[in-house]
Each structure stands twice: as C-alpha cells, then as structure tokens.
Design a protein around this motif. Structure first.
Motif, mmCIF file in Angstrom:
data_model
loop_
_atom_site.group_PDB
_atom_site.id
_atom_site.type_symbol
_atom_site.label_atom_id
_atom_site.label_comp_id
_atom_site.label_asym_id
_atom_site.label_seq_id
_atom_site.Cartn_x
_atom_site.Cartn_y
_atom_site.Cartn_z
ATOM 1 N N ASN A 1 0.840 -1.193 0.000
ATOM 2 C CA ASN A 1 0.000 0.000 0.000
ATOM 3 C C ASN A 1 0.877 1.245 0.000
ATOM 4 N N GLU A 2 0.510 2.198 -0.828
ATOM 5 C CA GLU A 2 1.283 3.435 -0.932
ATOM 6 C C GLU A 2 0.876 4.448 0.128
ATOM 7 N N PHE A 3 -0.442 4.550 0.382
ATOM 8 C CA PHE A 3 -0.946 5.551 1.324
ATOM 9 C C PHE A 3 -0.995 4.950 2.726
ATOM 10 N N ARG A 4 0.140 4.982 3.404
ATOM 11 C CA ARG A 4 0.226 4.437 4.763
ATOM 12 C C ARG A 4 1.469 4.998 5.446
ATOM 13 N N ARG A 5 1.491 4.885 6.752
ATOM 14 C CA ARG A 5 2.689 5.229 7.513
ATOM 15 C C ARG A 5 3.577 3.992 7.591
ATOM 16 N N PRO A 6 4.837 4.094 7.164
ATOM 17 C CA PRO A 6 5.724 2.931 7.191
ATOM 18 C C PRO A 6 5.904 2.416 8.620
ATOM 19 N N LYS A 7 5.792 1.121 8.787
ATOM 20 C CA LYS A 7 6.007 0.507 10.092
ATOM 21 C C LYS A 7 6.366 -0.960 9.882
ATOM 22 N N GLN A 8 7.142 -1.514 10.749
ATOM 23 C CA GLN A 8 7.581 -2.899 10.617
ATOM 24 C C GLN A 8 7.300 -3.621 11.923
ATOM 25 N N LEU A 9 6.317 -4.486 11.929
ATOM 26 C CA LEU A 9 5.990 -5.221 13.141
ATOM 27 C C LEU A 9 6.970 -6.373 13.364
ATOM 28 N N VAL A 10 7.211 -6.691 14.627
ATOM 29 C CA VAL A 10 8.042 -7.845 14.996
ATOM 30 C C VAL A 10 7.217 -8.733 15.915
ATOM 31 N N ALA A 11 7.543 -10.017 15.938
ATOM 32 C CA ALA A 11 6.680 -11.003 16.585
ATOM 33 C C ALA A 11 7.172 -11.399 17.970
ATOM 34 N N ALA A 12 6.229 -11.372 18.932
ATOM 35 C CA ALA A 12 6.491 -11.905 20.263
ATOM 36 C C ALA A 12 5.443 -12.947 20.627
ATOM 37 N N GLY A 13 4.587 -13.288 19.664
ATOM 38 C CA GLY A 13 3.526 -14.254 19.905
ATOM 39 C C GLY A 13 4.052 -15.672 20.025
ATOM 40 N N ALA A 14 3.192 -16.546 20.539
ATOM 41 C CA ALA A 14 3.573 -17.950 20.694
ATOM 42 C C ALA A 14 3.803 -18.581 19.323
ATOM 43 N N GLU A 15 4.701 -19.541 19.272
ATOM 44 C CA GLU A 15 5.018 -20.198 18.003
ATOM 45 C C GLU A 15 3.853 -21.084 17.565
ATOM 46 N N GLY A 16 3.505 -20.951 16.284
ATOM 47 C CA GLY A 16 2.467 -21.800 15.723
ATOM 48 C C GLY A 16 2.996 -22.484 14.488
ATOM 49 N N LEU A 17 2.268 -22.361 13.390
ATOM 50 C CA LEU A 17 2.700 -22.920 12.111
ATOM 51 C C LEU A 17 2.623 -21.832 11.048
ATOM 52 N N PRO A 18 3.380 -21.963 9.964
ATOM 53 C CA PRO A 18 3.249 -20.987 8.882
ATOM 54 C C PRO A 18 1.878 -21.118 8.220
ATOM 55 N N PRO A 19 1.415 -20.077 7.533
ATOM 56 C CA PRO A 19 0.125 -20.157 6.826
ATOM 57 C C PRO A 19 0.135 -21.288 5.795
ATOM 58 N N HIS A 20 -1.035 -21.860 5.575
ATOM 59 C CA HIS A 20 -1.196 -22.906 4.566
ATOM 60 C C HIS A 20 -2.212 -22.444 3.524
ATOM 61 N N TYR A 21 -2.012 -22.860 2.286
ATOM 62 C CA TYR A 21 -2.807 -22.372 1.161
ATOM 63 C C TYR A 21 -3.372 -23.550 0.371
ATOM 64 N N ALA A 22 -4.569 -23.354 -0.169
ATOM 65 C CA ALA A 22 -5.175 -24.375 -1.022
ATOM 66 C C ALA A 22 -5.974 -23.686 -2.126
ATOM 67 N N SER A 23 -6.135 -24.397 -3.242
ATOM 68 C CA SER A 23 -6.870 -23.865 -4.394
ATOM 69 C C SER A 23 -7.943 -24.850 -4.837
ATOM 70 N N PRO A 24 -9.073 -24.886 -4.124
ATOM 71 C CA PRO A 24 -10.181 -25.754 -4.540
ATOM 72 C C PRO A 24 -10.763 -25.303 -5.870
ATOM 73 N N ALA A 25 -11.493 -26.205 -6.531
ATOM 74 C CA ALA A 25 -12.003 -25.927 -7.873
ATOM 75 C C ALA A 25 -13.019 -24.786 -7.882
ATOM 76 N N ASN A 26 -13.862 -24.720 -6.847
ATOM 77 C CA ASN A 26 -14.920 -23.703 -6.785
ATOM 78 C C ASN A 26 -15.350 -23.540 -5.332
ATOM 79 N N VAL A 27 -16.352 -22.705 -5.106
ATOM 80 C CA VAL A 27 -16.740 -22.427 -3.720
ATOM 81 C C VAL A 27 -17.415 -23.626 -3.063
#
Length: 693
Positions: A341-367
C-alpha cells in the motif's frame, strides 16, 4: 460428502515452492523490568504493573510516560493498545497526579470502554474511586450524557427494525414504496448526517432529490413529533452543542487530558468533536492503525492518522511494533502484504507471539469444493483433538461469499455463531423473490410466495395481497395471480405484464433451476433491480449482482426445481433448529463472520475463504471507475487516486483477516467463481514477491 483432491500447501498457487516464506523478526525480550531502573522516580508505578503481570516494552513505556501535547500512537495489530491506554491513564493519575475526573477516554464500542475501565481498576496504584471517576465512554454515550446535562430529554430510537417500519409507513403514505427501499434511505440519511450535515440541508435541485428530501424530512418530523432521536442525531446535536463557546470552554477545562481509541475509524462528526474538545489544552493522545482503516463506507477517513502531524506539527509519534498475537510467519505474511500500500505510515511489526505454524494455502475448484474441503479439515482437526470448534473462525469478504460454507455447517449439524445476517441465503429478500417464483412454478396456489412476486410487477404489496385474498375467497383459481389481470387499479400494460408473468411461471417448472433463474433475470429481475431505488449506489448494485450470481452457482448443483426448493427449505429448517438450540449460548461453536466484523478480534485458528481475484480484492475495487460511496467520502481526491484507494482498502481488509490468527492460518483461493476462472488474490502473490501486471 464431496470428495476432493485439494490439499493445503506451503505456498499459494503460482508461487514457486523455492520462494522463502515471509517472516518477521523476533521481538526484543526486554521489558520495563530491565528498562525502568529502580532509581528512576516513576519506577514504583512500573513495579506495580509488573506485580499484576503487565510488563511493558520500550515503545509502550514511551507512550505511557508521554505528558503534555499531542501524541499519535501507531498501534499495529495485536500490539497491546488497550494495555497502553489503561497504563497511561493510570500513569497520569498515579505519577503526574492528574485528577481522574479530568481524563476523557473515548472509544467506539461499549465493550472496549468497559474493558479499559476494568483494566484501569486492576492497576494497584489506582483507587476504586479514581478508576470510576475516569470518563471512559463511547462517542455516543459521551455525547448523550452532555445533551442530558444540557436539558435534552429525547428518547433514543435505537431499534433498527422500528426505524425500518416507520420508513416503510412513510413511503406508503407518500406513494414511493415501489421506488425506494427503507434500508437504503436510512443508510443515505445516516451517511449525510455523519458527514456533518443536517437533513434540512439535503440537496433539492432535481425532482429526484426533492422527493428524497421530502421523504427524509417526513421521517425526521415523525421523530421530532414523538420527541425521539436516532444514534446519528446524538452526534450531530453534540457537535452543535460544542459550537457554544461557553459550553465548550467549560468542557475543555473539565477534561484536560483526552485519549481516543481506534482513531482511524472516526467519521467527520466524531473527528470534529475530538478537535474541539482538545483544542484548549491540546493534551490529545490518539491510538490507531492506518493499516486497519476498513470502514470508509461508514465515513472513516484514513487521513485522520496520515495527516495527524500536519494538523499538529508538534505532535510526538510513537509506533508500537511488537505483536503479541501471531506466529512470526503469520505476521510476516500480513506485513509483506500491507507494505504494497502506498498511502500508509511505514512501520515494521516484529513477533512476540507464541510459536504456531506458517500459513497454509489451497486452491479448490470452486466455492462448493472449498466449503466441503474446509469443513473436512476442521472436523478432522477436532477429531484429532488439536482444536475445539470455539477455537475456529471462518472469515469471508462479503455476506454472500459465505453461502456454501454456511450450507455445509447446517447440513453437517456443526454448531456455529453467525455474526451479522442471521438468515439463510435463500431467505434474504433479494433472493427470496426469485425462490418464490420457483415455488409458484411447483404450486401456483402457494400463498406464502405471492407477496414477494408483486414487487417486480410494480404492484403495491399490501394492497395487491388484500385484493388477491378477497378475490380468492370469492372465486378460487388454479393460478390466483390471474385475479390481478381484472383489477381496475392496474393499467392495461400492468395487466398484460401479469399475464406474461403467469406464462413464465408455468414454463419455469420444466427448466433446470439454474436456467430458470437465468431466464427470470434476463426477462425482468435484473431490469427491475437496475430501475429500482435510485439511492442504490454502484457498490450495492454490484453486491446484488454478486448475490444473484451466487444463487446461480448454488442452483447449478440441482437437476430439478423440486430438488432445489427442498434443499433451500431443509436449510431454513435446520437454521431455525440451530438458533432454537443455541438460545443465546453458543458453547463450543465455530465463528462465521465477515472480515469487517472480525476487526478487533483474535482466534487460535483462522480459515480465510475466498482469497481470489474478484472476491478479495472484490470486483468493485477492480473497476476503472470507483463507486459513488467512495466519491462521496473522498470528494477531494481525483478519480485515479480513488481507484487506487479502493484497491488499497481491499488490501487492508486482507491484512486485517491475516492478522486475526494466533497459531494457525489456512487460506483458500477458489479457481472458479460464479462460473468464471479466478486467479489467487494478487495480495498473496505480492507478499511472495510476485507482482500482478
């Protein structure tokens, strides 16, 4: 149950598996325990917080210690803004010795105000009396209290159903019930008021504008005659009250420190209230995140944060970058996504949350496959004991895009809470009209289906039903609608239209459901909607078309009208049973909600559905021309910038969705949507460094 070969993967479709996963850095672990030395005068306060388990990080300490003058606190998702607001309130009282009654803390929901009050009360240095003296209120609650003190005793017309009914009565009285819809009139009136304008100032240059103004002023006169206000009136009258120099001076002297939560959500009237109240002392702290501005349709302006230091050149700006909610890979995806996004204030978040898993992705044929696949996965996770239903939230872009998922929940008997619209897709008024035509094709004497078929014939519903019932009692017909062809109130062309409609209804029974719906849309329904309420701006019309396209997708699964109607009726029955069993306590239930509704919430496991082009980003943001709503709320911007702004708001929606997840995030991108090929959302690809041309 539908079998699929869909699987969750580590990367979105179209992204090489060798591409590194977005990930944020780990947050520093130092807190007030190390950062506030015992020799510092205010160390007693931070020690007291630590005893309560509140260990502030460096930027949080800076914000808490801020004294006089304007302060912008950029609080990213999950960065502890409520903790900071409560802790700074306590600091002002315990360390700076500011009387608690001089502190005004304004937020958007009663729940948020209550939570802040509770947190203030738990701070050891703060007495119960002091905690109660702090004015922590919503904008509406604060305004209403002032108005009551000023002698205003109007009752608050808070129930939307009542306002809707009143508007319907007025439309019928003014013979405009077939042209305008109560909900769009009420929405237009609210938008006008929240821009800071009174109903008497509504435009009246054209015949259409004059009619709309007549209707809305009649509604206002109805309220005035009964000594009633709605919520928007509270803010308008409060703003007007603040125009009194003496009253404003009294309030500025009373509240010498002001804090505003969720500042990016303020509309024009609320922003004006904040500026007036803080103008005398300028001890204004605002907390918000421009990356979470997703309510422009309600008048929220991102500029309130982006231009804060232009309005207050001496403002201190503090960013809260440490996220305590999400796994670093989940947060990394959100961060990589929003940086485009161009219209925003630059900021860089860092993580202190509990460890989980990376995001997972899937591409089903339709809804349909998406819904089946997601629910299979949820049920399997529950069966394995990895999650309970109440740990799961399923997020979607629009109300209509949850149709297939909601059906799966109902058919499988899985407990769920649906936020917002609590009706089955097929029972929504827009869809019900076509479903009732299908019901009449099976049973032309189905009385429950008559009323919704009268609207597209431009026949007043109440009067038309009365005439039908009267004539049926005299002489029953196989097709009762035929009585309308002899009603002397109808003009010859209307009577001919009724005959055509009856011929169509007879024909529908022999068609497949999807073809029947397409035929109705082609012959009359889309034209009826297009020629209907002139207040329905582009965005709402596009939403209606989305819903009708979704109806076609649902109907395509069935071979006969009978099967389709039976399916819809079963879903309605199951939904009613689910609501009755719930009885206000959902217990262990999945939460199903739009991204807009999910803002401010967090969940262990999040399933984001519909992450495809045309859904998220929504098709309305992919057009060369922007909606009328966007033009109205950003009138100072040129068209090209508005086009970009619409897409950037969609990207912020994606960011909000991603950052609701604490431990697990599952994202599905259907490959087909409403019968057309759909690519994975550009927002996902951009986060992995692939730019859509």
């Amino acid at each position: 149950m539908q079998q699929t070969t869909t699987r969750y993967q580590s990367h979105p479709a179209g992204v090489p598996l060798s591409t590194p996963l977005p990930q944020t850095a780990s947050a520093p672990t130092t807190t007030s325990k190390e950062l506030v030395h015992p020799s510092i005068d205010d160390s007693f306060y931070f020690r007291a917080l630590e005893k309560e388990g509140i260990h502030l990080n460096g930027p949080q300490i800076q914000a808490v210690r801020h004294g006089s003058g304007p302060l912008l606190t950029l609080a990213g998702a999950g960065c502890g803004k409520t903790t900071v607001l409560a802790a700074r309130t306590g600091y002002l009282i315990a360390v700076r010795e500011i009387p608690a009654s001089q502190i005004l803390l304004v937020t958007f929901t009663s729940k948020a105000a209550s939570e802040i009050k509770e947190r203030i009360a738990r701070i050891p240095c703060i007495t119960t009396r002091a905690a109660r003296a702090v004015q922590a209120r919503t904008f509406h609650s604060f305004g209403l209290a002032l108005l009551r003190q000023s002698g205003q005793h109007e009752q608050i017309l808070s129930d939307y159903a009542t306002r809707h009914t009143i508007m319907k009565i007025i439309l019928r009285r003014l013979k405009a019930g077939e042209t305008y819809q109560p909900e769009t009139l009420l929405a237009a009136l609210s938008s006008w008021k929240m821009s800071g304008e009174w109903p008497s100032d509504l435009p009246s240059k054209t015949a259409e504008e004059m009619k709309i103004k007549e209707i809305l002023l009649t509604y206002e006169e109805w309220k005035q005659g009964r000594n009633q206000w709605d919520f928007d009136d509270i803010l308008l009258h409060t703003s007007d009250l603040l125009n009194d120099p003496q009253r404003l001076s009294e309030l500025q002297s009373r509240f010498t420190y002001m804090m505003v939560d969720e500042f990016q959500d303020t509309n024009t009237v609320q922003y004006d209230m904040v500026q007036k109240l803080s103008a005398g002392h300028r001890n204004l702290m605002v907390v918000g995140d421009d990356d979470q501005t997703i309510y422009s349709f309600n008048g929220a302006r991102q500029e309130s944060i982006l231009d804060f230091d232009k309005v207050y050149p001496d403002a201190t700006i503090i960013a809260l970058p440490i996220n305590y909610r999400s796994d670093s890979r989940i947060l990394g995806l959100g961060t990589a996504l929003i940086t485009h996004n161009e219209f925003r204030r630059p900021k860089q978040l860092v993580a202190a949350g509990a460890e989980g898993l990376p995001p997972h992705y899937a591409s089903p044929a339709n809804v349909e496959e998406e819904a089946s696949f997601v629910m299979d996965h949820v049920e399997n996770q529950v069966r394995l004991g990895k999650v309970t239903y109440s740990d799961v939230a399923i997020l979607h872009r629009t109300a209509g895009s949850s149709r297939a998922l909601l059906e799966q929940l109902l058919l499988r008997g899985i407990p769920f809470v649906q936020y917002g619209n609590n009706t089955v897709f097929y029972d929504q008024s827009l869809i019900k009209t076509l479903m009732d035509h299908l019901r009449l094709s099976l049973n032309p004497r189905c009385k429950e289906a008559f009323q919704s078929t009268l609207g597209p014939l431009y026949i007043p519903r109440e009067d038309g039903m009365s005439y039908l019932v009267e004539q049926e009692n005299k002489q029953p017909k196989k097709y009762p609608l035929i009585h309308l062809t002899r009603w002397d109130r109808l003009k010859p062309f209307q009577q001919d239209a009724v005959k055509e409609r009856i011929r169509l209804i007879k024909k529908l029974a022999s068609l497949k459901p999807v073809y029947a719906i397409q035929e109705m849309r082609r012959l009359f329904y889309d034209k009826y909607l297009e020629a209907g309420d002139p207040l329905l701006h582009t965005q709402y019309k596009d939403t209606m078309i989305d819903s009708l396209d979704e109806l076609e997708s649902a109907a395509a699964q069935f071979d006969t009208i009978d099967q389709f109607i039976a399916h819809a009726d079963e879903l309605t029955l199951r939904h009613q049973q689910m609501e009755a069993l719930r009885d206000g306590d959902a217990g262990d239930a999945i939460q199903l909600l739009t991204i807009h509704r999910a803002k401010g919430m967090e969940f262990r496991h999040v399933y984001l559905i519909g992450a495809s082009e045309g859904i998220l980003p929504h098709s309305t943001a992919l057009k060369e021309k922007v909606t009328q709503e966007m033009k109205a709320t950003h009138s100072e911007k040129v068209e090209s910038k508005l086009v970009k702004a619409a897409l950037e708001e969609e990207r912020r929606l994606a960011y909000v969705a991603v950052t609701r997840a604490k431990e697990r995030l599952y994202i599905t991108s259907p490959l087909h949507f409403h019968g057309k090929a759909a690519e994975p959302s550009r927002f996902l690809l951009e986060a992995f460094g692939i730019k859509k041309l």
